[in-house]
Design an enzyme around this catalytic site. Structure first.
Site, PDB file in Angstrom:
ATOM      1  N   GLY A   1      -4.020   4.598  -3.313  1.00 26.25           N
ATOM      2  CA  GLY A   1      -4.392   5.179  -4.507  1.00 26.25           C
ATOM      3  C   GLY A   1      -2.870   5.377  -5.334  1.00 26.25           C
ATOM      4  O   GLY A   1      -2.776   4.992  -6.562  1.00 26.25           O
ATOM      5  N   SER A   2      -1.972   5.789  -4.538  1.00 21.16           N
ATOM      6  CA  SER A   2      -0.763   6.047  -5.353  1.00 21.16           C
ATOM      7  C   SER A   2      -0.092   4.708  -5.988  1.00 21.16           C
ATOM      8  O   SER A   2       0.216   4.867  -7.028  1.00 21.16           O
ATOM      9  CB  SER A   2       0.315   6.658  -4.480  1.00 21.16           C
ATOM     10  OG  SER A   2      -0.205   7.819  -3.784  1.00 21.16           O
TER      11      SER A   2
ATOM     12  N   ASN B   1      -9.358  16.365  -7.009  1.00 21.94           N
ATOM     13  CA  ASN B   1      -9.220  16.557  -5.484  1.00 21.94           C
ATOM     14  C   ASN B   1      -9.184  17.759  -5.153  1.00 21.94           C
ATOM     15  O   ASN B   1      -9.191  18.036  -3.794  1.00 21.94           O
ATOM     16  CB  ASN B   1      -8.019  15.451  -5.214  1.00 21.94           C
ATOM     17  CG  ASN B   1      -6.646  15.767  -5.850  1.00 21.94           C
ATOM     18  OD1 ASN B   1      -6.401  15.850  -6.918  1.00 21.94           O
ATOM     19  ND2 ASN B   1      -5.551  16.196  -5.234  1.00 21.94           N
TER      20      ASN B   1
ATOM     21  N   GLN C   1     -11.183  10.260  -5.638  1.00 20.65           N
ATOM     22  CA  GLN C   1     -12.181  11.024  -4.996  1.00 20.65           C
ATOM     23  C   GLN C   1     -13.402  10.639  -5.300  1.00 20.65           C
ATOM     24  O   GLN C   1     -14.492  11.249  -4.684  1.00 20.65           O
ATOM     25  CB  GLN C   1     -11.579  12.238  -5.769  1.00 20.65           C
ATOM     26  CG  GLN C   1     -10.438  13.072  -5.038  1.00 20.65           C
ATOM     27  CD  GLN C   1     -10.459  13.318  -3.542  1.00 20.65           C
ATOM     28  OE1 GLN C   1     -11.676  13.630  -3.023  1.00 20.65           O
ATOM     29  NE2 GLN C   1      -9.411  13.328  -2.851  1.00 20.65           N
TER      30      GLN C   1
ATOM     31  N   SER D   1      -8.836   4.239  -3.160  1.00 19.49           N
ATOM     32  CA  SER D   1      -7.996   4.150  -1.938  1.00 19.49           C
ATOM     33  C   SER D   1      -9.073   4.115  -0.818  1.00 19.49           C
ATOM     34  O   SER D   1     -10.050   4.975  -0.765  1.00 19.49           O
ATOM     35  CB  SER D   1      -7.258   5.499  -1.819  1.00 19.49           C
ATOM     36  OG  SER D   1      -6.510   5.667  -0.753  1.00 19.49           O
ATOM     37  N   GLY D   2      -8.964   3.273   0.093  1.00 23.15           N
ATOM     38  CA  GLY D   2      -9.658   3.126   1.135  1.00 23.15           C
ATOM     39  C   GLY D   2      -9.855   4.457   2.233  1.00 23.15           C
ATOM     40  O   GLY D   2     -11.005   4.473   2.765  1.00 23.15           O
ATOM     41  N   HIS D   3      -8.885   4.923   2.350  1.00 18.95           N
ATOM     42  CA  HIS D   3      -9.040   6.246   3.385  1.00 18.95           C
ATOM     43  C   HIS D   3      -9.793   7.491   2.792  1.00 18.95           C
ATOM     44  O   HIS D   3      -9.686   8.521   3.618  1.00 18.95           O
ATOM     45  CB  HIS D   3      -7.752   6.476   4.024  1.00 18.95           C
ATOM     46  CG  HIS D   3      -6.604   7.203   3.051  1.00 18.95           C
ATOM     47  ND1 HIS D   3      -6.427   8.502   3.353  1.00 18.95           N
ATOM     48  CD2 HIS D   3      -6.038   6.794   2.189  1.00 18.95           C
ATOM     49  CE1 HIS D   3      -5.497   9.063   2.209  1.00 18.95           C
ATOM     50  NE2 HIS D   3      -5.085   8.047   1.473  1.00 18.95           N
TER      51      HIS D   3
ATOM     52  N   THR E   1       2.284 -10.386   2.014  1.00 24.35           N
ATOM     53  CA  THR E   1       1.322 -11.044   2.705  1.00 24.35           C
ATOM     54  C   THR E   1       0.085  -9.898   2.929  1.00 24.35           C
ATOM     55  O   THR E   1       0.239  -8.513   3.199  1.00 24.35           O
ATOM     56  CB  THR E   1       1.436 -11.368   4.180  1.00 24.35           C
ATOM     57  OG1 THR E   1       2.656 -12.266   3.987  1.00 24.35           O
ATOM     58  CG2 THR E   1       0.366 -11.864   5.123  1.00 24.35           C
TER      59      THR E   1
ATOM     60  N   CYS F   1      -0.693  16.961  -0.646  1.00 26.08           N
ATOM     61  CA  CYS F   1       0.651  16.746  -1.103  1.00 26.08           C
ATOM     62  C   CYS F   1       1.567  17.858  -1.616  1.00 26.08           C
ATOM     63  O   CYS F   1       2.519  17.688  -1.375  1.00 26.08           O
ATOM     64  CB  CYS F   1       0.396  15.868  -2.430  1.00 26.08           C
ATOM     65  SG  CYS F   1      -1.099  14.741  -2.202  1.00 26.08           S
TER      66      CYS F   1
END
Ligand code: PLP
Length: 394
Positions: free
Chosen positions: A69-70, A150, A178, A198-200, A236, A323
């Site tokens: 995300g960042s 968030n 979010q 973002s995946g996580h 990669t 954060c």
């Protein structure tokens, strides 16, 4: 342990973990290689792109894989800003409650001569489309507004804001980290030009994300090198993690209705339970909020002490955003919705996932109530309030 810090990060879905492990072991070719093992990796990568494109309703070629995300926020905002600068457009509109990945990028652009206008939010953390319309000028090059907050879970009127930007020919970016996988997001219906995910944050792996960039939207490289990601993001590809992210998003979207119904049930139960604590308040909108978000302030205590106490009792929670934890300043989001510094210091965020249960919800209500009581019994500030030396705020 009871895990209620899903806005910070989520448990990897067990089926996704299996996919990632298998892919790591077997699909280790470089997707850029011309041999069959390279081609196999490229195929896995393309399928991941296709899956994600379907989930947010765009073309696979509009998906750019990033490290999260960042990075997506950084690339989106810098790209739109620097494209604007070429036409002498230096005005950027955003809000006071954005994630630091957005706010700190905007700080950086300010030093480059951009004029950053951060719109105020109301007490629920909401920005009205009207405010955006009023703020747009001839020299506005970018509007960036998060899809959902968030910390306090408020969902912003993205579709309407997108419409206004489209009408005015201004590039529109949304940090949807979010939102994606939790509430319906459709980049066509929502009039979005640039979107970060973002995946996580939806039970996928950490360190992978997506920047959606509508065809024709200018993109600038943050990382130069090879020709990966249509030449816009070198390096990669992390094929196993990207395949995992795609699968996690598909699972999240397929099960969204059922999961959000369950989360809302637990959320509303916990909100009702914690509202019984005297001198407390819910942050954010009661209705228009993320299914899994609960955010409270408790007068007379320190959020950090509450977290430690809850951790002792087997509950992982947060005071606001991961954060800012560790920093002593109260959350910029809580200040923006009008909480005083004193009240903002007593914050608690519980963010749920599909893995939480009603048993856990009941335990959370009981344990948080007891912990607040306990901490107040040691608080000099609370004593002063009880004796009338200082006023109650909530
Ligand atoms: C978590 C989060 C980010 C950062 O995403 P990473 O993948 O951790 O870099 C950005 N914006 C919001 C709203 C978030 O919740």
């Amino acid at each position: 342990m009871i895990y209620t810090d899903n806005a910070a990060t989520t448990q990897l879905s067990p089926t996704v973990a299996q996919t990632v492990a298998e892919c790591m072991n077997k699909v280790y070719g470089n997707p850029s290689s011309l041999h069959s093992m390279g081609k196999e990796a490229a195929k896995v990568l393309f399928e991941a792109r296709q899956t994600i494109a379907r989930c947010i309703n765009c073309q696979p070629r509009e998906i750019y894989f990033t490290s999260g995300g960042s990075e997506s926020d950084n690339q989106a905002i810098r790209s739109a800003a620097h494209a604007g600068k070429k036409n002498n457009k230096l005005h950027i509109i955003s809000t006071a409650i954005e994630h630091h990945a957005v706010l700190h990028t905007l700080d950086r652009l300010k030093t480059e001569g951009f004029e950053i206008q951060l719109l105020d939010v109301d007490q629920r953390g909401w920005v009205s489309p009207r405010q955006i319309a009023d703020a747009i000028r001839k020299d506005t090059c970018l509007v960036t507004v998060m899809y959902a907050n968030n910390e306090i879970g408020t969902i912003l009127p993205i579709k309407e804001i997108g419409e206004i930007c489209r009408k005015n020919g201004v590039v529109f970016h949304t940090d949807a980290v979010q939102a994606v996988g939790h509430i319906p997001v459709d980049v066509q219906k929502d009039n979005i030009d640039l979107l970060s995910l973002s995946g996580h944050k939806f039970h996928g792996p950490k360190g992978v994300g997506v920047l959606f960039a509508r065809k024709g939207t200018a993109l600038e490289n943050l990382i130069d090198g090879g020709a990966q990601e249509r030449g816009k993001r070198a390096g990669t590809e992390n094929v196993p993690a990207l395949a995992g992210m795609a699968q996690a998003l598909k699972e999240a979207c397929d099960e969204m209705q059922q999961v959000s119904r369950q989360e809302i049930l637990l959320r509303d139960r916990i909100v009702r339970g914690l509202s019984q604590i005297p001198h407390s308040c819910l942050n954010g909108d009661r209705e228009n909020r993320l299914p899994g978000n609960i955010s409270f302030c408790f007068e007379g205590i320190q959020g950090e002490s509450l977290l430690l106490k809850l951790d002792e009792k087997g509950i992982c929670a947060s005071s606001g955003s991961a954060c800012t934890s560790g920093a002593l300043d109260p959350s910029h989001v809580l200040l923006a919705i009008g909480r005083s510094r004193e009240i903002a210091h007593g914050s608690l965020r519980l963010s749920l996932s599909r893995y939480n249960t009603m048993e856990e919800a009941k335990y959370i209500i009981k344990t948080v109530s007891q912990a607040v009581d306990y901490l107040r019994s040691f608080s000099p500030l609370w004593k002063d309030k009880l004796s009338g030396k200082k006023p109650f705020v909530l």
